[in-house]
Design a protein around this motif. Sequence first.
Motif, PDB file in Angstrom:
ATOM      1  N   GLU A  64       0.821  -1.207   0.000  1.00 10.72           N
ATOM      2  CA  GLU A  64       0.000   0.000   0.000  1.00 10.72           C
ATOM      3  C   GLU A  64       0.856   1.258   0.000  1.00 10.72           C
ATOM      4  OE1 GLU A  64      -2.638  -0.287   3.307  1.00 10.72           O
ATOM      5  OE2 GLU A  64      -3.798  -1.957   2.447  1.00 10.72           O
ATOM      6  N   ARG A  65       2.127   1.117   0.325  1.00  8.63           N
ATOM      7  CA  ARG A  65       3.042   2.261   0.282  1.00  8.63           C
ATOM      8  C   ARG A  65       4.428   1.770  -0.086  1.00  8.63           C
ATOM      9  NH1 ARG A  65       2.892   3.992   6.679  1.00  8.63           N
ATOM     10  NH2 ARG A  65       2.273   1.968   7.497  1.00  8.63           N
ATOM     11  N   THR A  66       5.370   2.682  -0.173  1.00  6.33           N
ATOM     12  CA  THR A  66       6.743   2.338  -0.520  1.00  6.33           C
ATOM     13  C   THR A  66       7.245   1.217   0.387  1.00  6.33           C
ATOM     14  OG1 THR A  66       7.219   4.589  -1.275  1.00  6.33           O
ATOM     15  CG2 THR A  66       9.099   3.212  -0.670  1.00  6.33           C
ATOM     16  N   ARG A  67       7.852   0.211  -0.225  1.00  4.63           N
ATOM     17  CA  ARG A  67       8.360  -0.931   0.552  1.00  4.63           C
ATOM     18  C   ARG A  67       9.891  -0.952   0.517  1.00  4.63           C
ATOM     19  NH1 ARG A  67       5.597  -6.387  -0.786  1.00  4.63           N
ATOM     20  NH2 ARG A  67       4.175  -5.767   0.904  1.00  4.63           N
ATOM     21  N   ILE A  68      10.493  -1.145   1.672  1.00  2.00           N
ATOM     22  CA  ILE A  68      11.945  -1.244   1.829  1.00  2.00           C
ATOM     23  C   ILE A  68      12.258  -2.594   2.451  1.00  2.00           C
ATOM     24  CG2 ILE A  68      13.979  -0.279   2.988  1.00  2.00           C
ATOM     25  CD1 ILE A  68      12.390   2.382   3.161  1.00  2.00           C
ATOM     26  N   CYS A  69      13.274  -3.251   1.950  1.00  2.00           N
ATOM     27  CA  CYS A  69      13.736  -4.500   2.560  1.00  2.00           C
ATOM     28  C   CYS A  69      15.065  -4.262   3.246  1.00  2.00           C
ATOM     29  CB  CYS A  69      13.880  -5.590   1.496  1.00  2.00           C
ATOM     30  SG  CYS A  69      14.600  -7.133   2.133  1.00  2.00           S
ATOM     31  N   MET A  70      15.214  -4.771   4.446  1.00  2.00           N
ATOM     32  CA  MET A  70      16.491  -4.723   5.154  1.00  2.00           C
ATOM     33  C   MET A  70      16.909  -6.148   5.474  1.00  2.00           C
ATOM     34  SD  MET A  70      17.742  -2.709   8.617  1.00  2.00           S
ATOM     35  CE  MET A  70      17.305  -3.948   9.849  1.00  2.00           C
ATOM     36  N   SER A  71      18.011  -6.579   4.884  1.00  5.49           N
ATOM     37  CA  SER A  71      18.532  -7.921   5.111  1.00  5.49           C
ATOM     38  C   SER A  71      20.040  -7.815   5.281  1.00  5.49           C
ATOM     39  CB  SER A  71      18.178  -8.838   3.938  1.00  5.49           C
ATOM     40  OG  SER A  71      18.743 -10.120   4.106  1.00  5.49           O
ATOM     41  N   LEU A  72      20.487  -7.666   6.511  1.00  8.43           N
ATOM     42  CA  LEU A  72      21.908  -7.424   6.767  1.00  8.43           C
ATOM     43  C   LEU A  72      22.705  -8.701   6.976  1.00  8.43           C
ATOM     44  CD1 LEU A  72      21.681  -4.217   8.992  1.00  8.43           C
ATOM     45  CD2 LEU A  72      22.282  -4.401   6.584  1.00  8.43           C
ATOM     46  N   GLY A  73      22.100  -9.842   6.698  1.00 14.98           N
ATOM     47  CA  GLY A  73      22.840 -11.091   6.675  1.00 14.98           C
ATOM     48  C   GLY A  73      23.284 -11.586   8.036  1.00 14.98           C
ATOM     49  N   SER A 124       8.695  -5.817  -5.516  1.00  9.67           N
ATOM     50  CA  SER A 124       7.773  -4.854  -4.911  1.00  9.67           C
ATOM     51  C   SER A 124       8.494  -3.801  -4.079  1.00  9.67           C
ATOM     52  CB  SER A 124       6.749  -5.591  -4.029  1.00  9.67           C
ATOM     53  OG  SER A 124       7.383  -6.183  -2.898  1.00  9.67           O
ATOM     54  N   CYS A 125       9.823  -3.822  -4.088  1.00 15.06           N
ATOM     55  CA  CYS A 125      10.600  -2.933  -3.221  1.00 15.06           C
ATOM     56  C   CYS A 125      11.186  -1.748  -3.978  1.00 15.06           C
ATOM     57  CB  CYS A 125      11.745  -3.704  -2.556  1.00 15.06           C
ATOM     58  SG  CYS A 125      11.216  -4.865  -1.283  1.00 15.06           S
ATOM     59  N   SER A 126      11.333  -0.643  -3.272  1.00  8.21           N
ATOM     60  CA  SER A 126      11.985   0.548  -3.814  1.00  8.21           C
ATOM     61  C   SER A 126      13.432   0.655  -3.369  1.00  8.21           C
ATOM     62  CB  SER A 126      11.229   1.805  -3.358  1.00  8.21           C
ATOM     63  OG  SER A 126       9.896   1.786  -3.831  1.00  8.21           O
ATOM     64  N   LEU A 127      13.842  -0.199  -2.420  1.00  8.80           N
ATOM     65  CA  LEU A 127      15.207  -0.124  -1.887  1.00  8.80           C
ATOM     66  C   LEU A 127      15.519  -1.405  -1.121  1.00  8.80           C
ATOM     67  CD1 LEU A 127      17.835   1.428  -1.052  1.00  8.80           C
ATOM     68  CD2 LEU A 127      16.526   2.352   0.872  1.00  8.80           C
ATOM     69  N   LEU A 128      16.761  -1.862  -1.254  1.00 13.94           N
ATOM     70  CA  LEU A 128      17.265  -2.961  -0.430  1.00 13.94           C
ATOM     71  C   LEU A 128      18.435  -2.455   0.394  1.00 13.94           C
ATOM     72  CD1 LEU A 128      17.538  -5.940   0.459  1.00 13.94           C
ATOM     73  CD2 LEU A 128      19.037  -6.286  -1.531  1.00 13.94           C
ATOM     74  N   ILE A 129      18.327  -2.616   1.716  1.00 13.82           N
ATOM     75  CA  ILE A 129      19.436  -2.328   2.630  1.00 13.82           C
ATOM     76  C   ILE A 129      20.066  -3.666   2.973  1.00 13.82           C
ATOM     77  CG2 ILE A 129      20.106  -1.284   4.830  1.00 13.82           C
ATOM     78  CD1 ILE A 129      17.364   0.161   4.798  1.00 13.82           C
TER      79      ILE A 129
END
Length: 212
Positions: free
Chosen positions: A31-40, A101-106
């Motif tokens: 429903e809004r901007t999606r960010i994924c954070m996967s720092l391993g 579906s993401c706008s950014l991956l951290i």
Amino acid sequence: MLGGTFTEEFATGQLTNGQAVVPDWLRTPPERTRICMSLGASNTERYGGDYVSKGDILEALAELDAEVVAALLPTQTAELGPLPDNIRVVDSVPLHALLPSCSLLIHHGGFGSYANALVYGVPQLTVTTPVADQLYRGAGLEEQRAGLLLPHDLATPDAVYDRVSTILADSGFRQNATRLRDEAVARPAPAEVVPVLEQLVEERRTAPWRAA
């Protein structure tokens, strides 16, 4: 040196997505901007604990008008306090299902995260330690303006928030990530390269007792 052994299964299976179970929440558009954070896990395990404060970073990112999907180890999840509704913490998630579906991956600079984001044209924020070649990948993305690099010793919650905001506000990062994706998928596939390498080896092979 690293311990263990390399097998054919490792070489052919570990860097591919393979089969995965797609969670129900990924079956509908965000429903809004999606960010994924996967720092391993590799950096965390190497340093005997988190090399950045993932909980503090999530609290800072919660201020964004965005949904943040954080893939954390169970031990890390257990240490978190209550988080706002726009933070979704998961033990694992198939990146090939999530990233479109993401706008950014951290992420921490690992090849699997880097390559998946590259294939889907997703800008990347690399938050990492000087381990192996992770810094080089992050620096390369920053040079191409397809992402930013943030060394772990500078990765305060405010610094992460500022760089995430910068990437989301500048459409050039997405455009450059898309350009890199197009360049990557235009390259020959391994199945096309191997026969050429085999032919070159056959043509240039010499007996051990002969000089090249």
